[in-house]
Design a protein around this motif. Structure first.
Motif, PDB file in Angstrom:
ATOM      1  N   ASP A 117       0.577   1.194 -13.319  1.00 32.65           N
ATOM      2  CA  ASP A 117       0.350   1.560 -11.927  1.00 32.65           C
ATOM      3  C   ASP A 117      -1.128   1.382 -11.576  1.00 32.65           C
ATOM      4  O   ASP A 117      -1.464   0.785 -10.553  1.00 32.65           O
ATOM      5  N   LYS A 118      -1.996   1.850 -12.450  1.00 31.14           N
ATOM      6  CA  LYS A 118      -3.441   1.732 -12.227  1.00 31.14           C
ATOM      7  C   LYS A 118      -3.857   0.258 -12.185  1.00 31.14           C
ATOM      8  O   LYS A 118      -4.611  -0.162 -11.300  1.00 31.14           O
ATOM      9  N   LYS A 149      -2.393  -1.449  -8.989  1.00 32.36           N
ATOM     10  CA  LYS A 149      -3.136  -1.019  -7.799  1.00 32.36           C
ATOM     11  C   LYS A 149      -4.485  -1.726  -7.724  1.00 32.36           C
ATOM     12  O   LYS A 149      -4.901  -2.173  -6.649  1.00 32.36           O
ATOM     13  N   ALA A 189      -5.579  -4.304  -4.806  1.00 30.76           N
ATOM     14  CA  ALA A 189      -6.776  -3.967  -4.026  1.00 30.76           C
ATOM     15  C   ALA A 189      -7.726  -5.165  -3.946  1.00 30.76           C
ATOM     16  O   ALA A 189      -8.387  -5.369  -2.916  1.00 30.76           O
ATOM     17  N   GLU A 195      -2.418  -2.497  -0.537  1.00 35.36           N
ATOM     18  CA  GLU A 195      -1.960  -1.317  -1.253  1.00 35.36           C
ATOM     19  C   GLU A 195      -0.562  -1.636  -1.784  1.00 35.36           C
ATOM     20  O   GLU A 195       0.129  -2.503  -1.229  1.00 35.36           O
ATOM     21  N   PRO A 196      -0.107  -0.931  -2.832  1.00 35.69           N
ATOM     22  CA  PRO A 196       1.232  -1.224  -3.366  1.00 35.69           C
ATOM     23  C   PRO A 196       2.349  -1.144  -2.329  1.00 35.69           C
ATOM     24  O   PRO A 196       3.242  -1.988  -2.314  1.00 35.69           O
ATOM     25  N   HIS A 256       0.422 -12.177  -8.592  1.00 34.19           N
ATOM     26  CA  HIS A 256       1.002 -10.898  -9.003  1.00 34.19           C
ATOM     27  C   HIS A 256       1.938 -11.094 -10.199  1.00 34.19           C
ATOM     28  O   HIS A 256       1.907 -10.313 -11.159  1.00 34.19           O
TER      29      HIS A 256
END
Length: 177
Positions: free
Chosen positions: A49-50, A53, A57, A62-63, A141
């Motif tokens: 998650d970190k 994100k 960014a 944002e997610p 991504h």
């Protein structure tokens, strides 16, 4: 790359294995093995998650915004969905969708389009700017997600994906619509 056999459970010794060994010592008659799976999934979730994100960014997203853009993009032309469809797919509140779409409309990434037959119905549509952004960021991504999984071989990834899908389905997570 396969897990080594150095821990008592047959895994590489990681932070979770240390926790398991402590609990085994304190409660030798208690089956603490679920921690080995749940604890690792939760740790990976926080770590990933970190990282995700941070990656998003770097691209000004944002997610939740990425989620909206990718959901609209994969819906196919004209890259629009009703707010109700978003609610079913995302499991977030109406207010959260409204705020997210407001912010994204302000950035020029999406627009609201009145429904064809019911003027109370509103569709959320990708703008050309939103389409360009998701088409540019999506391949990056996916490369980033592949990097997050590089510790596993293709067969291990496939097996893990199947096991996780089985767990999700057993908890009632089924495709929307």
């Amino acid at each position: 790359m396969s897990a080594g056999l150095s821990g008592s459970g047959g895994f590489v010794v990681d932070a979770v294995e240390g926790v398991l060994e402590q609990w085994r010592r304190e409660f030798p008659d208690l089956d603490v093995s679920p921690i080995g799976v749940v604890g690792r999934i939760m740790r990976l979730s926080r770590l990933w998650d970190k990282e995700i994100k941070g990656f998003l960014a770097e691209h000004g997203l944002e997610p939740g915004e990425f989620d909206v853009l990718s959901t609209l993009r994969r819906s196919g032309e004209p890259y629009e969905l009703t707010a109700g469809t978003f609610l079913k797919a995302s499991l977030v509140t109406t207010g959260a969708i409204t705020l997210r779409v407001d912010r994204m409309a302000g950035k020029g990434l999406v627009t609201r389009v009145p429904g064809d037959t019911d003027r109370r119905s509103v569709k959320i549509r990708l703008t050309p700017q939103g389409l360009e952004l998701i088409d540019r960021v999506l391949p990056l991504h996916l490369e980033n997600e592949a990097r997050l999984l590089e510790g596993l071989g293709a067969g291990e990834r496939q097996h893990l994906a199947g096991s996780l899908a089985t767990l999700l389905e057993s908890r009632g997570d089924t495709p929307a619509g």
